[in-house]
Design an enzyme around this catalytic site. Structure first.
Site, PDB file in Angstrom:
ATOM      1  N   SER A 156       0.801  -1.233   0.000  1.00  0.00           N
ATOM      2  CA  SER A 156       0.000   0.000   0.000  1.00  0.00           C
ATOM      3  C   SER A 156       0.832   1.280   0.000  1.00  0.00           C
ATOM      4  O   SER A 156       0.252   2.373  -0.026  1.00  0.00           O
ATOM      5  CB  SER A 156      -0.923   0.015   1.221  1.00  0.00           C
ATOM      6  OG  SER A 156      -0.168   0.002   2.414  1.00  0.00           O
ATOM      7  N   LYS A 212      -5.981   3.724   9.190  1.00  0.00           N
ATOM      8  CA  LYS A 212      -5.096   4.688   8.540  1.00  0.00           C
ATOM      9  C   LYS A 212      -5.665   6.106   8.639  1.00  0.00           C
ATOM     10  O   LYS A 212      -4.901   7.080   8.773  1.00  0.00           O
ATOM     11  CB  LYS A 212      -4.894   4.295   7.076  1.00  0.00           C
ATOM     12  CG  LYS A 212      -4.105   2.994   6.916  1.00  0.00           C
ATOM     13  CD  LYS A 212      -3.964   2.600   5.466  1.00  0.00           C
ATOM     14  CE  LYS A 212      -3.164   1.303   5.324  1.00  0.00           C
ATOM     15  NZ  LYS A 212      -3.011   0.875   3.913  1.00  0.00           N
TER      16      LYS A 212
END
Length: 1108
Positions: free
Chosen positions: A987, A1030
């Site tokens: 990611s 996140k």
């Protein structure tokens, strides 16, 4: 009794008995010397009229003569005419005399003097054999022979039921009662068996063939055959042919086809016939076989044909010998064949034309014959040692069949071996058909060996059964004796009966399934018959104890109230919306159906978010019993499936223990740390969980210890895990996953105020004390001391604050206000005084004399803090309680230099900011060589993302800024801070590419922008996971914007507003969108011409050029 014989044959044995001389059975060794046998001898009466005869025909005579006695010859000469005596001496019938020279009738009682005379007669008989062999060497052709007489042959005493002589000599059908001594003429009369009987009535027999010299009782049910037998007995011609059926299951008394029977059989005499009980027409006939015969042709029932017809000729076998083997004797012209069975033509019976079979000549001294004969004798001894009845048969057979040496009669020995054995049908028939003695003996030995194996097996079974019966009888007798003794002495029982009754009482209250009830009954019966001192007693008792403590059919009453469940769940936990919604759905389904089935839920989330504690709240909301066990680090399958009862100290698995503790079939069982289960040499516990957590299988869960199916389909299983990567895929597929994300600051604030702070105050004894933890202090605590996604560390920090406050209060008030004497009760003061006294009497350095008394907790009272005490803990004083902040800053950079970007990462502790730094290692020169170094404890997947980002950045620079040659000459270094933390995952692709482009374009980025997304070499941005964590990390790091893949837009919309508050989300599908957001203010012309000055200089000269 011989195998296959029935009771009537005993009567035939005593028809015309003769006294015989007993001789021991003599086996032969290799040196042909006689060896005395230890085999016991018993007496057997055998009719001389039924003894086998030498074979002959009308034109051929045997050379051998049977032994005769001199005294008998003299006696006969006195009573007969000399001419008749001369003819009879030469004929075989005349030479066969009764060995009884005393003149008494056979079958009469024998006195001691008579037995001595029998012994002398036997010795003379043996000497007569030797003399006859020397003298009789002339042909006997042309002499008179009873068999050549065309008139019917009378059978005196041969089984005829209507002859007067049979009654006088004990030969009637009543079983051979011994008659009185008759006249001398009657005593000398004896039956004769014709040596030639060309046509006989054939009787088929089943199961096993007949052998010469051995009686056999057969049952005749055909009325025609029974009538024919009676007619033959009346006429004095009771002779038939017995032939074996080829089919073991065949039955009948008439031969319809010659292929149905074997063509070799025996010529037998009917010694007795008895009517069948319950049947009007049937008879039981006792047959005595005399010799082997072979069918030459068959006259089917009812066919009026002459004996000379040769239809249905039987195939002649190799080795079949007709009549005698004497050589050099001329055959006379054939005469008209006499048909003694012509009177049977009127009956629908089987008539056959037969011919006699004679044995092939053999050498009695042959090594093969002697060896096999000796082996047969040895096997007979072994069988006799195992079977007493067989021992009597051997004795009778030897006494009857072997007047001379055993080696002289190997043929009879082979017939005996086959007659008393239980061999296969074809094996027995082979022994009957073989005329070669050397071939017949091994066949008979094989059959006898099988009989030995049967005897050994029967003996073993008999001994085992007898031993078991004796053991049970002995135990029963001893038990009865013990009960009687206790009853007489008035001693109480050992408690076993009460124990059995207790188990039965427990079982009566349980709804055991049929399979479990059956096992319970078996085990309770076993316990009732076991002695308390036996080791098996405790094993059985423990098993029954476990079996009756499982709650068969017992369930707790569930609460399906939605409002009640919501209240309970909110009381214990803040947030956790997904988990609470799933439990409410579970309750709603149960409310509609009236019942609920067990489910398997798996709560996945970082540590400290309440996965374990929510399980207990769910059980309370559903009104179910709660049981928790952890499988973290578990390596033994027996912890789940249990141990087998054969092991010492065996126990059931944790599931059965949970049912025993909860006492209901529908508890809530929490399996904690399912992602940390181990694997060892004792098995794989995760594989054992497959059966436990499968809704299709756990309805009949089988524990190794219980060994009965247990229904777990009503149990609600809740598993907890931090990650799903380590859970086996088959196990993960069986569970319903519910992901629990970390808490944001607002959620932590609410949890601390509602749950953590009140619990910490009560735990530290400050419940009734005015101690106030201010809100700004909690915010600072969350921000600087407990940034984890869970609240476990926050709980620790709050408890630490209150402990410090308690210590400060006690220290400030002093011992005067909170004295020790005020805390002790009266019992506590007494215990303290006693302890002090013991300490003074002993050495202070010595350990306490009574550790139990000294270590006992002294009764105390909780001290009350004065109401005048007030304490307020704010943000500024937080360092006095917790020390310096652990997290001093929210971000590493206030402003980003070129090459630095902020990415986002997901960890087991929640979300975190991931910074990526890129620098130029060396100044750019025309001689520079490109390259990139990577550091920061990056794992393989993240290293691949770095290579993809590097290649993609060069592609973007080459397309949009073709004059910028930065990547062609730049030596770069990329680093991710916190190198001690392993980092992996795809990611960070767009973050790395942005860092490289920022350095190549020398353009710093906005520090309030965070990004996450996987990048491909073509610039496509792919989906990522953990967007909630996140986002929380980005907010904590002070980010105002967050860039994420467009595929995660649904996750973004599901985020609570308090998490998204103050953060702008940008969903992108291609990196070009990311570039436009980050480099919106970039001067493209200036960026295109960047680094030209550094790369425009002339290359340095080499050493040779400098010399010039």
């Amino acid at each position: 009794m011989l195998r296959g014989q029935s009771l009537p044959w005993r009567a035939a044995l005593h028809q015309t008995p003769r006294p015989t001389v007993l001789r021991p059975l003599l086996p032969f060794a290799r040196n042909n010397g006689p060896v005395r046998s230890n085999l016991s001898i018993s007496r057997l009466s055998r009719s001389p009229s039924l003894s086998p005869r030498a074979f002959s025909t009308s034109s051929i005579r045997r050379k051998e003569k049977p032994p005769s006695d001199e005294k008998e010859d003299s006696n006969l000469q006195e009573q007969k005419d000399p001419n008749e005596q001369k003819d009879s001496d030469r004929s075989p019938e005349g030479r066969r005399r009764s060995p009884d020279s005393t003149g008494r009738e056979p079958g009469a009682p024998t006195s001691a003097s008579g037995r001595r005379r029998d012994k002398v007669a036997g010795e003379k008989e043996q000497r007569g054999v030797e003399e006859d062999a020397k003298k009789e060497n002339v042909s006997i052709e042309g002499k008179s022979d009873p068999t050549e007489d065309p008139s019917p042959i009378p059978v005196n005493g041969g089984g005829s039921s209507d002859t007067k002589s049979s009654a006088s000599n004990g030969g009637n059908e009543d079983g051979g009662r011994k008659g009185k001594k008759g006249s001398g003429d009657r005593a000398l009369q004896k039956p004769s068996v014709p040596e030639v009987y060309p046509q006989v009535m054939a009787i088929p027999i089943a199961k096993r063939p007949l052998f010469p010299g051995f009686y056999k009782a057969i049952t005749i049910r055909d009325p025609n055959v029974a009538t024919a037998i009676q007619e033959m007995m009346k006429r004095g011609q009771p002779y038939v042919g017995a032939f074996l059926f080829k089919d073991e299951n065949a039955d009948g008394d008439v031969i319809e086809n010659l292929d149905d029977v074997y063509d070799v059989g025996v010529f037998a005499q009917i010694t007795a016939a008895y009517p069948l009980r319950g049947e009007a027409s049937g008879v039981t006939a006792v047959l005595y076989p005399h010799r082997r015969i072979k069918i030459s042709s068959l006259l089917p029932p009812g066919e009026q044909s002459k004996a000379g017809n040769t239809e249905d000729k039987a195939p002649e076998k190799k080795g079949d010998v007709v009549a005698s083997f004497e050589e050099g004797v001329a055959e006379p012209a054939p005469k008209d064949l006499y048909e003694p069975t012509s009177f049977l033509r009127k009956y629908p019976v089987s008539l056959v034309n037969v011919e006699n079979l004679a044995e092939e000549p053999f050498d009695k001294k042959s090594a093969i014959i002697r060896a096999v004969t000796s082996e047969i004798v040895n096997v007979c001894k072994e069988i006799a040692s195992l079977n007493p009845l067989f021992r009597d048969q051997i004795s009778a057979f030897y006494t009857d069949q072997f007047p001379g040496n055993l080696s002289d009669e190997p043929a009879k020995l082979a017939d005996f071996a086959a007659a008393v054995s239980a061999g296969e049908l074809h094996e027995m028939q082979e022994v009957l058909e073989i005329m070669n003695i050397e071939e017949r003996l091994p066949k008979a030995l094989v059959v006898l060996k099988k009989e030995l194996m049967n005897a050994q097996l029967q003996s073993k079974i008999s001994k085992d059964v007898e031993a078991k019966i004796q053991k049970r009888q002995r135990e029963y007798w001893l038990m009865e004796q013990m009960k009687g003794i206790k009853r007489e002495l008035g001693i109480e029982s050992d408690g076993k009966d009460k124990l059995v009754e207790k188990f039965k009482e427990k079982a009566s209250k349980l709804a055991m399934p049929d399979a479990v009830k059956k096992v319970f009954d078996e085990e309770i019966n076993k316990l009732a018959h076991l002695e308390p001192a036996a080791s098996e007693f405790n094993v059985t008792r423990n098993y029954l104890d476990w079996l009756t403590q499982i709650p068969w059919g017992q369930k707790s009453v569930e609460n399906f109230g939605i409002k009640h469940a919501m209240t309970v769940l909110d009381e214990d936990h803040y947030g956790l919306k997904d988990v609470k919604d799933r439990i409410l759905e579970f309750i709603a389904v149960g409310k509609l159906r009236g019942t609920v089935e067990g489910k398997i839920l798996c709560l996945v989330g970082p540590p400290g978010v309440g996965k374990t504690s929510i399980g207990k709240s769910i059980a309370r909301a559903l009104n179910r019993q709660y049981y928790r066990f952890s499988v973290g680090g578990l390596t033994d399958v027996a912890e789940i499936k249990g141990h087998r009862r054969t092991y010492v100290g065996a126990l059931p698995g944790r599931i059965i223990q949970a049912l025993k503790k909860c006492q209901t079939e529908n508890p809530l069982i929490l399996i904690d740390e399912v992602d940390k289960i181990g694997r060892g040499h004792q098995g794989d516990p995760s594989s054992a969980l497959l059966e436990l957590l499968d809704p299709e299988q756990n309805s009949s869960f089988l524990d190794h210890y219980m060994d009965v199916p247990v229904d777990l389909s009503k149990v609600l299983f809740v598993c907890t895990a931090n990650v799903t990567d380590t859970i086996p895929r088959p196990l993960l597929d069986r569970m319903e996953l519910i992901e629990l994300s970390g808490y944001v600051a607002d959620e932590k604030m609410a949890i601390a105020e509602r749950y953590l702070a009140p619990a910490a105050r009560e735990l530290t004894g400050l419940k009734d004390v005015d101690v106030n933890l201010q809100k700004d202090a909690i915010e600072e605590l969350i921000k600087s001391y407990a940034r984890e996604s869970g609240v476990r560390n926050l709980k620790k920090q709050i408890e630490k604050v209150y402990r410090k406050a308690a210590f400060k209060i006690v220290q400030d008030l002093g011992e005067e206000v909170l004295g020790e004497d005020k805390a002790l009760t009266d019992e506590g003061k007494a215990a303290q005084e006693e302890s002090k006294k013991e300490t003074e009497e002993g050495d202070p350095k010595d350990p306490p004399a009574d550790p139990e008394k000294s270590t006992t907790e002294t009764p105390r009272l909780a001290l009350k803090v004065p109401e005048s005490v007030h304490l307020s803990i704010g943000k500024d004083s937080l360092t006095d309680y917790l020390g310096p902040p652990v997290f001093t800053a929210d971000r590493l950079y206030d402003t980003f230099p070129p090459g630095v970007t902020m990415g986002l990462a997901w960890t087991s502790m929640g979300g975190a900011a991931l910074y990526v730094e890129s620098i130029l290692e060396n100044a750019l020169t025309p001689e520079s060589r490109p390259g990139i170094d990577i550091t920061g404890n990056l794992q393989p997947v993240m290293k691949e993302s770095t290579q993809i980002a590097y290649s993609f950045a060069k592609s973007v620079l080459a397309k949009q800024f073709p004059e910028n040659k930065f990547f062609e000459k730049a030596k770069l270094h990329m680093h991710c801070p916190e190198g001690a933390v392993p980092k992996d995952g795809p990611s960070a692709g767009i973050t790395m590419a942005t860092s490289l482009l920022s350095l190549a374009l020398d353009h710093p980025l906005d520090p309030t922008i965070a990004m996450t997304g996987e990048l491909t070499v073509t610039g496509k941005v792919l989906r990522i996971g953990g967007l909630r964590e996140k986002t929380v990390a980005a907010r904590r790091a002070g980010a105002k914007k967050i860039i994420f893949p467009a595929d995660n837009m649904s996750d973004w919309l599901e985020l609570p507003e308090n998490i998204k508050d103050g953060i702008e989300g940008h969903a992108v599908s291609w990196y070009s969108e990311v570039f436009n957001i980050l480099f919106a203010e970039l001067d493209k012309d200036a960026a295109n011409k960047l680094w030209q000055k550094q790369l425009a200089g002339k290359p340095k000269k080499g050493p040779l050029e400098e010399d010039d």
